[in-house]
Design an enzyme around this catalytic site. Structure first.
Site, PDB file in Angstrom:
ATOM      1  N   THR A 195       0.633  -1.011   0.024  1.00 36.28           N
ATOM      2  CA  THR A 195       0.085  -0.100  -0.001  1.00 36.28           C
ATOM      3  C   THR A 195       1.000   1.319  -0.024  1.00 36.28           C
ATOM      4  O   THR A 195       1.908   1.159   0.757  1.00 36.28           O
ATOM      5  CB  THR A 195      -0.768  -0.009   1.266  1.00 36.28           C
ATOM      6  OG1 THR A 195      -1.597  -1.352   1.242  1.00 36.28           O
ATOM      7  CG2 THR A 195      -1.825   1.257   1.268  1.00 36.28           C
TER       8      THR A 195
ATOM      9  N   GLY B   1       3.885  -3.385   7.744  1.00 40.31           N
ATOM     10  CA  GLY B   1       3.981  -3.833   9.226  1.00 40.31           C
ATOM     11  C   GLY B   1       5.300  -4.431   9.438  1.00 40.31           C
ATOM     12  O   GLY B   1       6.032  -4.968   8.696  1.00 40.31           O
TER      13      GLY B   1
ATOM     14  N   GLU C  92      -6.231  -5.864   2.846  1.00 37.92           N
ATOM     15  CA  GLU C  92      -6.334  -7.103   1.755  1.00 37.92           C
ATOM     16  C   GLU C  92      -7.488  -6.926   0.711  1.00 37.92           C
ATOM     17  O   GLU C  92      -8.025  -7.885   0.214  1.00 37.92           O
ATOM     18  CB  GLU C  92      -6.626  -8.424   2.395  1.00 37.92           C
ATOM     19  CG  GLU C  92      -5.182  -8.807   3.456  1.00 37.92           C
ATOM     20  CD  GLU C  92      -4.000  -8.600   2.836  1.00 37.92           C
ATOM     21  OE1 GLU C  92      -3.720  -8.540   1.527  1.00 37.92           O
ATOM     22  OE2 GLU C  92      -2.823  -8.093   3.592  1.00 37.92           O
TER      23      GLU C  92
END
Length: 635
Positions: free
Chosen positions: A154, A193, A397
């Site tokens: 992203t 992350g 997702e």
């Protein structure tokens, strides 16, 4: 500590006794809770293994969640990293392998708050998309945490639309390297992350235990051989070579979506149902009849109508998860043989069900929270953290609307193929079948027949898909450009995709019930839940079923009557049905949802742990004391 036996499982009560209001609910179960638990797990042996894993983790103080609701963001993150590091030690100590049978139970036992979960996606990407040489080189290092992977897809300006990503990767043939750059702010990686990044993106609605950052790339050089190249590669001269379907590049995302449904979405709904239903049999409020004691709130039809459809939904989606797993396993076997024919169906199914399941489960958790009144709003109930966490599943997702449209594209293509007599994948063969235009039900009991309600869902799905396909064609034939025509149909396309997934869920639930053994009362109660799930869907979406006259107004009244008749039947088994999910008190971490039903005592005990109760609040000395002193002196 007093131990309470549930089949072969022991639940603890720190308070020493079981609330008689919840104990009475378990005495009249119409089925074997233990046998249903084994059916949900897959076998008695799987249940034994899951409980052994849970016990090993819950008995280890390093994994305690006792003070979680009182922790700051930094404290939660630190605890998650500590648990992540300790887990590696624990796995070695217990002899659990990353690819071993116990692994799927570890995450459930930890209840999510542990670091390095994205590292698993990193490893899966290498395993699925990497060559044998790459797997041999990196998987051992990743397994030993000698390198830690992140997930940086992203960007600040783009998410689901992969073709719009702005990060550049220019191949330098002189050095055999890709040069990665972030050309502008909107291209900055956002939400990666578990990575060591340039900075943190700030507070979130939940996931404070995950280190989400931003990542900027300035002439970062990556060797050519580091590009995962099982299905595609860049040759030394810069030529791009693809092997097999382009959709294989999305395979990791597909696998993540399927595991997401199981671990991140259905489980929280099961937990929310467990908490809310247990609380609803010990919470008494108002009187159903004058002169009697206050009634259990689950005895009110309105409370049943809030909670029992959510319980049925949790079971329906548990079984759809089995369906998706089977579809995935079949596709994976085909891919290993370089056959990519199953990929479009797998991609469409994982996309549509990710959207449908996350939407329904998120809504279900919120309903459970609200059904618990003011106590549900307390973090100590365990419900707010379930809700804020599950809400994220509707966004990551793949944002749900875009995923529904990907499913719709597959459905329109399949409908056109079926209409011209061409073969279509198994999940959409119903598009070619000719069925009656009117529902044959004559009375309310007919609507307890799976054939009757499954056909109603099938009819609705076919109608929505075919009418939207016709609208698309009409627009294109009238001179509207294809992409404009598509945009003018997207609301109906999304509706058609939902109808398809809802139909498959009902059909799969009914077929699962049919395969169940008749003994131990399990098939009977599962049939009731299947009926409730199906009729609740018709009752809640009446307009869709009435639209073309497939159901009449009189038949909709029959649906409503049958639906409402099921509520008190399932209510009798509501507590045993959530007991069968087999969550320990430590896993639920809820003052409302404990096995012993001692709600008020537990709430008070937990509230005492708040740091505010042992520390002087600076606001008192700074503001309240002077205010009170000033006011009192005037008096």
């Amino acid at each position: 500590m007093v131990l309470l036996e549930t089949g072969k499982h022991w639940q603890g009560s720190v308070l020493g006794s079981v609330n008689p209001d919840i104990a009475s609910e378990r005495q009249t179960a119409s089925f074997s809770v233990e046998k249903l638990t084994a059916r949900l797990d897959g076998s008695v042996e799987q249940t034994r293994m899951r409980r052994a894993v849970a016990e090993a983790i819950e008995c280890d103080p390093e994994f305690s969640r006792e003070n979680q609701y009182f922790q700051s963001q930094n404290e939660r993150y630190e605890a998650a990293v500590r648990k992540g590091v300790h887990l590696q030690k624990k796995m070695r100590e217990m002899g659990w392998a990353e690819d071993g049978p116990e692994y799927k139970y570890i995450y459930r036992a930890l209840s999510g708050d542990v670091a390095f979960l994205l590292h698993r996606i990193f490893m899966r990407s290498i395993s699925v998309l990497g060559s044998e040489k790459q797997v041999t080189k990196w998987i051992p290092l990743a397994s030993q945490y000698r390198l830690i992977g992140s997930y940086a897809q992203t960007e600040l300006g783009h998410g689901t639309y992969l073709q719009g990503l702005e990060t550049t990767a220019v191949f330098d043939s002189s050095t055999q390297e890709f040069i990665l750059n972030t050309p502008k702010i909107s291209a900055m990686k956002w939400w990666p992350g578990d990575s060591i990044t340039a900075g943190d993106i700030g507070p979130k609605m939940n996931f404070e235990h995950t280190d989400n950052g931003y990542l900027m790339l300035q002439n970062v050089r990556v060797p050519r051989e580091n590009m995962l190249n099982k299905f595609c590669e860049v040759r030394p001269d810069g030529t791009y070579l693809r092997r097999g379907s382009q959709q294989i590049n999305y395979f990791t995302m597909t696998t993540v979506r399927i595991s997401l449904i199981s671990d991140e979405v259905v489980t929280p709904l099961m937990k929310a149902c467990t908490i809310a239903i247990r609380y609803s049999v010990v919470r008494r409020q108002s009187k159903l009849q004058p002169g009697e004691q206050e009634a259990k709130i689950l005895d009110y039809q309105t409370q049943q109508e809030k909670l029992l459809p959510q319980l049925a939904t949790a079971y329906a989606f548990h079984f759809i998860n089995d369906y998706l797993q089977e579809l995935f396993n079949r596709a994976y076997r085909d891919i290993q043989r370089k056959n990519f024919d199953t990929l479009p169906e797998l991609h469409a199914s994982s996309s549509g069900f990710k959207a449908l399941v996350t939407q329904h489960c998120t809504s279900g958790v919120e309903i459970c929270l609200r059904a618990c009144g003011g106590h549900g709003y307390s973090l100590l109930s365990g419900l707010p953290s379930l809700y804020t966490k599950i809400l994220a599943s509707c966004i990551y997702e793949g944002e749900n609307t875009i995923l529904l449209l990907q499913t719709a594209r597959f459905l329109i293509k399949s409908f056109m193929a079926a209409s011209s007599g061409q073969p279509v994948p198994p999940s959409v063969t119903y598009l070619a079948a000719v069925k009656p235009r009117k529902c044959p039900a004559k009375n309310k009991l007919d609507f307890l027949s799976p054939d009757i309600y499954t056909e109603a869902y099938e009819h609705t799905a076919v109608r929505l898909i075919s009418s939207t396909a016709a609208k698309l064609q009409d627009l294109i034939q009238s001179g509207v450009k294809k992409h404009d025509a598509w945009n003018q149909c997207t609301v109906q396309l999304a509706q058609a995709a939902k109808a398809h997934c809802h139909y498959i869920t009902v059909k799969n639930f009914a077929e699962t019930v049919e395969r169940l053994e008749t003994k131990a009362g399990i098939q009977k109660i599962m049939k009731h839940l299947c009926d409730l799930f199906a009729l609740h869907g018709i009752f809640s979406n009446a307009g869709v079923f009435l639209h073309d006259g497939y159901l009449s107004g009189a038949q909709m009244d029959m649906v409503t009557a049958s639906y409402l008749d099921l509520l008190p039947v399932i209510r009798k088994d509501a507590v045993p049905l959530v007991d069968a999910f087999d969550f320990s008190d430590k896993s639920l971490n809820s003052a409302l949802g404990s096995y012993d039903g001692q709600v008020y005592q537990r709430f008070y005990e937990w509230a005492q742990k708040s740091p505010t109760n042992t520390q002087m609040n600076p606001a008192y000395e700074k503001y309240l004391k002077p205010l009170l002193h000033n006011t009192l002196s005037k008096l």
